[in-house]
Write an enzyme that holds these catalytic residues in place. Structure first.
Site, PDB file in Angstrom:
ATOM      1  N   HIS A 259      27.877  73.136 -33.728  1.00 24.25           N
ATOM      2  CA  HIS A 259      27.453  73.906 -32.557  1.00 24.25           C
ATOM      3  C   HIS A 259      27.830  75.361 -32.744  1.00 24.25           C
ATOM      4  O   HIS A 259      28.882  75.663 -33.319  1.00 24.25           O
ATOM      5  CB  HIS A 259      28.115  73.354 -31.283  1.00 24.25           C
ATOM      6  N   GLU A 317      23.364  66.693 -28.492  1.00 23.46           N
ATOM      7  CA  GLU A 317      22.080  66.068 -28.834  1.00 23.46           C
ATOM      8  C   GLU A 317      22.239  64.615 -29.297  1.00 23.46           C
ATOM      9  O   GLU A 317      21.366  63.785 -29.083  1.00 23.46           O
ATOM     10  CB  GLU A 317      21.374  66.858 -29.951  1.00 23.46           C
TER      11      GLU A 317
HETATM   12  N1  COA Z   1      25.176  69.138 -40.980  1.00 25.51           N
HETATM   13  C1  COA Z   1      25.594  69.564 -42.190  1.00 25.51           C
HETATM   14  N2  COA Z   1      26.134  70.788 -42.397  1.00 25.51           N
HETATM   15  C2  COA Z   1      26.255  71.592 -41.345  1.00 25.51           C
HETATM   16  C3  COA Z   1      25.839  71.200 -40.059  1.00 25.51           C
HETATM   17  C4  COA Z   1      25.289  69.922 -39.904  1.00 25.51           C
HETATM   18  N3  COA Z   1      24.861  69.481 -38.707  1.00 25.51           N
HETATM   19  N4  COA Z   1      26.076  72.219 -39.199  1.00 25.51           N
HETATM   20  C5  COA Z   1      26.612  73.216 -39.914  1.00 25.51           C
HETATM   21  N5  COA Z   1      26.707  72.841 -41.207  1.00 25.51           N
HETATM   22  C6  COA Z   1      27.255  73.614 -42.301  1.00 25.51           C
HETATM   23  C7  COA Z   1      26.319  74.744 -42.712  1.00 25.51           C
HETATM   24  O1  COA Z   1      25.429  74.320 -43.741  1.00 25.51           O
HETATM   25  C8  COA Z   1      27.282  75.797 -43.197  1.00 25.51           C
HETATM   26  O2  COA Z   1      27.714  75.463 -44.485  1.00 25.51           O
HETATM   27  P1  COA Z   1      27.771  76.598 -45.631  1.00 25.51           P
HETATM   28  O3  COA Z   1      28.529  77.735 -45.039  1.00 25.51           O
HETATM   29  O4  COA Z   1      28.451  75.893 -46.750  1.00 25.51           O
HETATM   30  O5  COA Z   1      26.343  76.956 -45.895  1.00 25.51           O
HETATM   31  C9  COA Z   1      28.487  75.604 -42.274  1.00 25.51           C
HETATM   32  O6  COA Z   1      28.419  74.247 -41.838  1.00 25.51           O
HETATM   33  C10 COA Z   1      28.482  76.513 -41.047  1.00 25.51           C
HETATM   34  O7  COA Z   1      27.225  76.428 -40.463  1.00 25.51           O
HETATM   35  P2  COA Z   1      26.563  77.595 -39.614  1.00 25.51           P
HETATM   36  O8  COA Z   1      25.124  77.678 -39.966  1.00 25.51           O
HETATM   37  O9  COA Z   1      27.370  78.854 -39.668  1.00 25.51           O
HETATM   38  O10 COA Z   1      26.707  77.034 -38.187  1.00 25.51           O
HETATM   39  P3  COA Z   1      25.994  77.672 -36.966  1.00 25.51           P
HETATM   40  O11 COA Z   1      27.023  77.921 -35.953  1.00 25.51           O
HETATM   41  O12 COA Z   1      25.121  78.791 -37.306  1.00 25.51           O
HETATM   42  O13 COA Z   1      24.968  76.515 -36.577  1.00 25.51           O
HETATM   43  C11 COA Z   1      23.955  74.718 -35.601  1.00 25.51           C
HETATM   44  C12 COA Z   1      25.082  75.736 -35.489  1.00 25.51           C
HETATM   45  C13 COA Z   1      23.890  73.908 -34.317  1.00 25.51           C
HETATM   46  C14 COA Z   1      22.594  75.447 -35.774  1.00 25.51           C
HETATM   47  C15 COA Z   1      24.201  73.793 -36.804  1.00 25.51           C
HETATM   48  O14 COA Z   1      25.456  73.178 -36.689  1.00 25.51           O
HETATM   49  C16 COA Z   1      23.110  72.770 -37.026  1.00 25.51           C
HETATM   50  O15 COA Z   1      22.081  73.091 -37.638  1.00 25.51           O
HETATM   51  N6  COA Z   1      23.290  71.526 -36.491  1.00 25.51           N
HETATM   52  C17 COA Z   1      22.296  70.492 -36.611  1.00 25.51           C
HETATM   53  C18 COA Z   1      21.211  70.676 -35.598  1.00 25.51           C
HETATM   54  C19 COA Z   1      21.644  70.278 -34.199  1.00 25.51           C
HETATM   55  O16 COA Z   1      22.274  69.262 -33.989  1.00 25.51           O
HETATM   56  N7  COA Z   1      21.256  71.115 -33.222  1.00 25.51           N
HETATM   57  C20 COA Z   1      21.580  70.891 -31.829  1.00 25.51           C
HETATM   58  C21 COA Z   1      22.663  71.849 -31.373  1.00 25.51           C
HETATM   59  S1  COA Z   1      23.167  71.517 -29.698  1.00 25.51           S
END
Ligand code: COA
Length: 381
Positions: A259, A317
């Site tokens: 998140h 979610e």
């Molecule tokens: N599965 C696998 N790896 C994940 C992940 C997940 N659900 N969420 C984050 N990561 C990883 C990223 O690949 C990144 O790794 P890296 O730095 O080695 O490339 C690291 O964790 C940090 O991720 P980041 O993109 O900075 O997190 P964020 O704060 O920008 O993203 C989300 C938040 C929600 C977009 C992200 O966690 C995600 O895509 N989750 C899955 C989709 C989801 O469930 N969305 C509903 C949200 S309520």
């Protein structure tokens, strides 16, 4: 010229004061108008949460009764809304597009030429979202619409209008808990959209219609569907580790985890997990719930192994998908059902914004050229 105030996506910018919800991402806490989500969501009726968000206090018994009854009276949709939904089904638009079109008609039959007060509009909009979604869903399946029942609560009536069957109490409670859980969440994109619209002294139907448009996008109201697909694809707990490892090895993200704001477990996930357990243990498929719990704990362990220290936890979610599926809703209904809950917050924020009476009008930084010479059309290539 660099402008140090520029924040793409307005990240970190405080654009409103609100007494509606506090999202504490560091500590994994969500406060709704003074109450911890955990205390409120599983006990309150959705109408109580609406009253709380719109009036700032919980209603007394007679206030609640009056509020409920006056809201339920608006469940009958204007006949033009029915015609519109029939046409939309003919074109097979998505349920969110149909809801966006229908929402614009929700105050059609209210004023009869007279001024409509905003609270009346608020009740009509809130009451009419579930009937519009249910009616559209039935038209889309080639079925007759089912009229609303005044004797049922809002959630029970929604499920009744979808299926023609009166749902059991555990299912109704689960849906009510879900709607309460998503009723408000700080200045999220759709709520901000609603506040921007109402701040121009526009009306609430316009604000909610705009908010529905914002919620539709996959980056917001999104798709809990893929989280559910993952559980279905895994099928058996023994397959979870291998399946998840290979996804992570391919660099894929696991839906329902991580998140932007919550750096610990999303408190909404806990509330929904408890609601799912209560429902599945009485009226649902307990095997699916147990499988989902196994999948969750395997994902959490493997995320910690592959992304140590990132604190990637279960988000809202994952259990939304499980809960709404258990309630009997199909995936295209998930986002419109989210709208049926978030409308309480949209309206609360509209009322709050109206009290501030301040136009929302940020600046932009121009990055285009400034010295082009005008070329008449006949001289252009
Ligand atoms: N599965 C696998 N790896 C994940 C992940 C997940 N659900 N969420 C984050 N990561 C990883 C990223 O690949 C990144 O790794 P890296 O730095 O080695 O490339 C690291 O964790 C940090 O991720 P980041 O993109 O900075 O997190 P964020 O704060 O920008 O993203 C989300 C938040 C929600 C977009 C992200 O966690 C995600 O895509 N989750 C899955 C989709 C989801 O469930 N969305 C509903 C949200 S309520």
């Amino acid at each position: 010229m660099t402008d140090t105030n520029y924040r793409p996506g307005l990240e970190g910018v405080v654009a409103a004061e609100t007494a509606l919800s506090q999202v504490d991402g560091q500590n994994g806490r969500l406060v709704i108008a003074g109450y911890q989500l955990e205390d409120l969501a599983a006990q309150a009726s959705f109408e109580e949460v609406c009253f709380l968000l719109w009036h700032g206090t919980l209603p007394g018994q007679s206030e609640l009764e009056e509020f409920r009854t006056s809201m339920a009276e608006f469940r009958v949709l204007p006949s033009a809304t029915h015609s519109l939904l029939e046409q939309a089904a003919h074109h097979k638009v998505s349920p969110m597009d149909a809801l966006r079109m229908a929402a614009a008609t929700f105050d059609l039959d209210l004023g009869e030429g007279q001024e409509i007060d905003e609270l009346t509009r608020a009740k009509a909009i809130t009451a009419r979202i579930p009937p519009a979604v249910a009616t559209y869903w039935r038209y889309l399946q080639g079925l007759e619409a089912i009229g609303p029942r005044q004797d049922l609560g809002r959630s029970a009536n929604y499920l009744y209008m979808l299926t023609g069957l009166e749902p059991g109490p555990a299912t109704v409670r689960a849906l009510e808990t879900y709607l309460n859980t998503v009723a408000d969440h700080g200045l999220n994109a759709s709520t901000f959209a609603a506040r921007v619209i109402i701040a121009t002294e526009s009306d609430m139907v316009s604000a909610v219609t705009g908010a529905i448009g914002a919620l539709k996008g996959p980056l917001h109201g999104g798709a809990p569907g893929p989280a559910l697909d993952m559980v279905f694809e895994i099928g058996e707990a023994e397959r979870a580790e291998q399946y998840i490892r290979s996804k992570l090895d391919r660099g894929e993200r696991l839906m329902g985890f991580g998140h932007r704001v919550y750096k610990v477990r999303d408190p909404r996930a806990d509330v929904l997990a408890a609601a799912a357990e209560a429902m599945f243990s009485t009226e649902g498929d307990m095997h699916l719930y147990e499988l989902a719990k196994e999948v969750e704990s395997t994902v959490l362990a493997l995320l910690e192994e592959s992304k140590p220290g990132r604190n990637l936890k279960t988000n809202v979610e994952f259990f939304t998908a499980l809960l709404l599926h258990g309630i009997g809703l199909e995936i295209p209904l998930f986002t419109p059902t989210f709208a049926a809950g978030r409308v309480a917050g949209w309206i609360g924020h509209c009322l709050e914004q109206q009290r501030t009476a301040r136009l929302i009008r940020p600046d932009s930084r121009y990055v285009g050229p400034t010295d082009l010479a005008w070329v008449p059309i006949e001289q252009r290539p």
